[in-house]
Design an enzyme around this catalytic site. Structure first.
Site, PDB file in Angstrom:
ATOM      1  N   SER A 167      56.518  63.583 100.923  1.00 11.18           N
ATOM      2  CA  SER A 167      55.134  64.024 100.738  1.00 11.18           C
ATOM      3  C   SER A 167      54.808  65.165 101.679  1.00 11.18           C
ATOM      4  O   SER A 167      53.805  65.838 101.504  1.00 11.18           O
ATOM      5  CB  SER A 167      54.130  62.894 100.881  1.00 11.18           C
ATOM      6  OG  SER A 167      54.462  62.026 101.891  1.00 11.18           O
ATOM      7  N   ASP A 207      45.706  62.002  97.943  1.00  5.93           N
ATOM      8  CA  ASP A 207      46.326  61.398  99.104  1.00  5.93           C
ATOM      9  C   ASP A 207      45.362  60.417  99.751  1.00  5.93           C
ATOM     10  O   ASP A 207      44.423  59.972  99.118  1.00  5.93           O
ATOM     11  CB  ASP A 207      46.726  62.526 100.064  1.00  5.93           C
ATOM     12  CG  ASP A 207      47.945  62.143 100.879  1.00  5.93           C
ATOM     13  OD1 ASP A 207      47.974  61.022 101.376  1.00  5.93           O
ATOM     14  OD2 ASP A 207      48.849  62.963 101.006  1.00  5.93           O
ATOM     15  N   HIS A 216      47.900  60.401 106.872  1.00  6.49           N
ATOM     16  CA  HIS A 216      48.747  61.024 105.875  1.00  6.49           C
ATOM     17  C   HIS A 216      48.020  62.149 105.125  1.00  6.49           C
ATOM     18  O   HIS A 216      48.552  63.232 104.919  1.00  6.49           O
ATOM     19  CB  HIS A 216      49.183  59.931 104.913  1.00  6.49           C
ATOM     20  CG  HIS A 216      50.222  60.326 103.932  1.00  6.49           C
ATOM     21  ND1 HIS A 216      49.916  60.915 102.747  1.00  6.49           N
ATOM     22  CD2 HIS A 216      51.563  60.191 103.957  1.00  6.49           C
ATOM     23  CE1 HIS A 216      51.034  61.118 102.079  1.00  6.49           C
ATOM     24  NE2 HIS A 216      52.041  60.691 102.781  1.00  6.49           N
TER      25      HIS A 216
END
Ligand SMILES: *[C@@H]1O[C@H](CO)[C@@H](O)[C@H](O)[C@H]1NC(C)=O
Ligand SMILES: *[C@@H]1O[C@H](CO)[C@@H](O)[C@H](O)[C@H]1NC(C)=O
Ligand SMILES: *[C@@H]1O[C@H](CO)[C@@H](O)[C@H](O)[C@H]1NC(C)=O
Ligand SMILES: *[C@@H]1O[C@H](CO)[C@@H](O)[C@H](O)[C@H]1NC(C)=O
Length: 732
Positions: A506, A143, A216
């Protein structure tokens, strides 16, 4: 008890496709780019002391530079090459494949919120209770990075790092060695590939270290192994994806095969390309592909119109509200004179302060981010915003952390509000409205619902393998968030929050990784395919009203193309009764039956492929997958049929007898032979055959229709469910 988290970060992911600036250079065709080169590992001549020396020697030109060597999940290197150098490399006998690096896109739709809460999400809580296992487990998250001081990564009460861990904790000035601990045991950042193609990273907005500047990575890592979530296992969570290409050209699919071949469970997000069909990504059959569902919590913020109508909306805005009992003038940004299109979307600089000052402004969704529209309205002097879905967004609502009082409404509601504004203008009594924020609502019905943005089947690469495999919570998920980024994600937002709300597949994917980690801890001998089988055959397809889950984008009943086998059920997955297992050998047969060349297969498997055994298995649908998908071409044929061979392994009681229940797709015939499976021991495998017969249906050329059903094996204690999807295609 030890509970560990391995983090592999890919800082080169970007959220915007515009990051590689288009070049007007005439020599563009010869501009060096980053390529990944897969090599036959054992072909290294002994004169080279290391593989790196060998790789460097194969780069003849001075302008070509080696960036990184790979020696875990596949063997090879990355290098900056001109396309003609890349072509030359391709001709070398030991080079198996050369592909250009793709900028991967994050599978998140940002919808952050400032809450300041200390709890973790409901669905994560579900997993925590199951975490009574003590072993050395490692989760890998690929990520954007991580913000290590977050409480979720606190290593209190954890044992030492397992000796099998050979990863690195890369340290830099803003990511000191103390950032890694017994939970966050390793972190690396991979930016060389990105920087060599796209130029140096902008250090104002990105940290050249594993530190997360996007938010994120922190979010997805804390979902998979945040505080209290215990014991990760050898599980890899991929919340990035690209376009779907044949598996031998897909670096993620190839890396995932290597991981799976080593017994590592790989889950990947389906993508946020929904609600359209054929949008699912990360579809390789050795990857568990995860879509997103809603949870039974939402954040209502209704619009009260001057005509008395109340329009439902959602928002997680929590700052100072609008004045109680006051109605405000309401305008549609797009009815302003001038460039109506950019104004309708509330793009930067498109709103005339004279038109919007002191008013609530209706903006259409699209182009710029949802919170950015709020910023534009606020700058122009607006007091509030109603964000209306376009027709493609449907009725799916994402709660955002706006910088001014704002709410999101569906496409039909947007039409209704614009109609009200127009009729009010005609009748010369100006339109008015206010927004009423109702906080958090729980026990929402129906739930779960397939999230609008969740990417859908059919599988564009292999329609005979149903994808996504499952859905998991992915909408408005609460998890850890870095200090560097304000909760709305827009640069001027200086608020800090320890937890935040995000939506996207995600977010769903790490839920499944965490769950897979717990399954592996409970069943150390289970293969990645066995874990996926347990998740799929115990998944549910009905919501908390007892009806088939609906699709958020239409409000209509959703199908297996939207949710795969269904929504994961953590407790039931622990004890599935039977599993559909698979080995790397089965995947090779699958690739043979996909008519890949021996060379293409070797790119994926790193071994010389032997397709002679595959001819017996017959077709790709015979991969021992927990779901069944048939595709019929109606070449003037009236009757069509196919069969699936499946093998189930008993992981329940030693002595158990399973009977099959068949729910055929409507208008079709499905038979199963034998109809009863009697097991005498744990680990015993039994085969059965499923035959599907269909009659041609009327379809216009080039169109198709999909019907679904299921088969359920039951011993009274376990229901082992497989969806059957049949697609009829009318050739052009
Ligand atoms: C880096 O990003 C900041 C903030 O977006 C911007 O002001 C600055 O110009 C950028 N620098 C470069 C070299 O692109
Ligand atoms: C939803 O279902 C209704 C009734 O079956 C149908 O008319 C409509 O086309 C469906 N909407 C979509 C977007 O599929
Ligand atoms: C592979 O080739 C065979 C023989 O031409 C064909 O029948 C089959 O449908 C092909 N399979 C796929 C997945 O394309
Ligand atoms: C299996 O499914 C049947 C039919 O839906 C249901 O009645 C039964 O309770 C289920 N059994 C288990 C153990 O979930």
């Amino acid at each position: 008890m030890s509970s560990l988290l391995l983090l592999f970060f890919l800082l080169c992911t970007t959220t915007s496709p515009s990051s590689s600036s288009p070049s007007t250079n005439k020599n563009e065709a010869e501009t060096p780019k980053t390529f990944i080169i897969k090599v036959q590992y054992d072909a290294k001549p002994s004169i080279f002391p290391t593989h790196k020396h060998w790789y460097e020697s194969s780069l003849s030109s001075a302008s070509a530079t080696l960036l990184h060597t790979y020696d875990t999940v596949f063997h090879g290197f990355s290098a900056k090459l001109t396309p003609s150098e890349a072509l030359r490399l391709k001709t070398l006998p030991h080079v198996l494949a050369v592909f250009s690096e793709q900028v991967r896109h994050l599978h998140t739709t940002r919808s952050p919120q400032f809450l300041g809460l200390k709890s973790s999400s409901d669905s994560a809580g579900l997993l925590l209770k199951e975490s009574d296992f003590g072993s050395d487990l490692v989760i890998g998250v690929i990520d954007t990075g991580v913000w290590p001081e977050r409480q979720s990564f606190n290593d209190r009460d954890l044992g030492p790092v397992p000796r099998k861990w050979k990863g690195q904790c890369v340290t830099t000035n803003d990511f000191p060695a103390t950032s890694c601990n017994r939970k966050l045991i390793g972190a690396r950042f991979f930016s060389q590939g990105y920087e060599s193609t796209n130029g140096k990273m902008n250090e104002t907005t990105e940290f050249r270290s594993p530190r997360d500047s996007d938010g994120h990575g922190t979010h997805t890592a804390s979902i998979a192994a945040g505080s209290a979530v215990s014991d990760g296992v050898d599980v890899v969570s991929l919340s990035v994806g690209g376009v779907v290409v044949p598996y031998f050209l897909d670096a993620i699919a190839i890396a995932a095969f290597g991981a799976s071949d080593h017994g590592v469970f790989v889950s990947a997000s389906a993508g946020n390309g929904g609600p359209g069909g054929l949008t699912v990504t990360n579809v390789a059959p050795w990857v568990t592909t995860v879509g997103a569902g809603t949870i039974d919590r939402d954040f209502p913020a209704d619009v009260h119109l001057g005509n008395g109508k109340i329009i439902p909306g959602v928002s997680v805005y929590s700052g100072p509200g609008l004045k109680k009992d006051q109605m405000y003038s309401l305008v549609y940004a797009g009815s302003e004179s001038g460039d109506g299109y950019s104004a309708s979307l509330c793009l930067e600089g498109s709103l005339d302060p004279a038109f919007v000052r002191g008013k609530i402004v209706v903006c259409d969704r699209g182009i710029n981010s949802r919170p950015a529209k709020g910023e534009v309205v606020k700058k122009a002097g607006g007091v509030g915003m109603i964000l209306a879905n376009g027709v493609f967004d449907g009725e799916g609502l994402v709660a955002d952390c706006h910088v001014l009082p704002a709410t999101s409404v569906g496409a039909a509601s947007g039409d209704e509000i614009r109609k009200y504004i127009m009729s009010a203008e005609k009748s010369k009594s100006p339109a008015t409205a206010t927004i009423v924020f109702k906080g958090t609502r729980v026990n929402v019905r129906p739930a779960p619902v397939v999230a609008s943005f969740s990417a859908r089947g059919p599988n564009p690469e292999t329609p005979e393998i149903l994808k996504p495999d499952v859905i998991a919570p992915g909408l408005n998920i609460l998890a850890a968030w870095p200090d560097k980024v304000g909760p709305s994600g827009i640069p001027t937002d200086k608020r800090k929050t320890e937890f935040n709300i995000l939506s996207g597949t995600s977010m769903a994917c790490p839920h499944v990784s965490g769950l897979a980690a717990l399954l592996k801890a409970a069943h150390p001998d289970w293969s990645p395919a066995a874990i996926r089988s347990a998740l799929m055959t115990t998944a549910y397809t009905v919501d908390n009203r007892g009806e088939t889950m609906i699709d958020e984008s239409t409000g209509n009943t959703s199908t297996a193309l939207d949710f795969g086998a269904g929504h994961v059920h953590p407790q039931k997955a622990m004890n599935p009764g039977l599993i559909y297992d698979l080995t790397s050998y089965d995947y090779v047969n699958f690739l043979c039956n996909s008519n890949y060349t021996v060379n293409n297969i070797q790119v994926i498997t790193r071994r010389k492929a032997d397709c002679s055994g595959a001819t017996r298995a017959g077709h790709v649908g015979n991969l021992n997958y927990p779901s069944l998908s048939a595709v019929f071409q109606q070449y003037g044929k009236h009757k069509m049929s196919t069969h699936f061979i499946r093998t189930v392994t008993n992981v329940g009681d030693p002595n158990s007898a399973y009977k099959v229940t068949i729910r055929p797709p409507s208008g079709m015939t499905v038979t199963v032979q034998p109809e009863k499976l009697v097991f005498r021991r744990v680990g015993q495998k039994l085969n059965f055959l499923v035959r599907v017969e269909a009659t041609a249906v009327k379809l216009s050329p080039g169109s198709s229709s999909m019907k679904s059903g299921k088969i359920v094996w039951s011993d009274g204690k376990h229901n082992v469910t497989s969806p059957i999807v049949v697609t009829m295609q009318q050739p052009l």
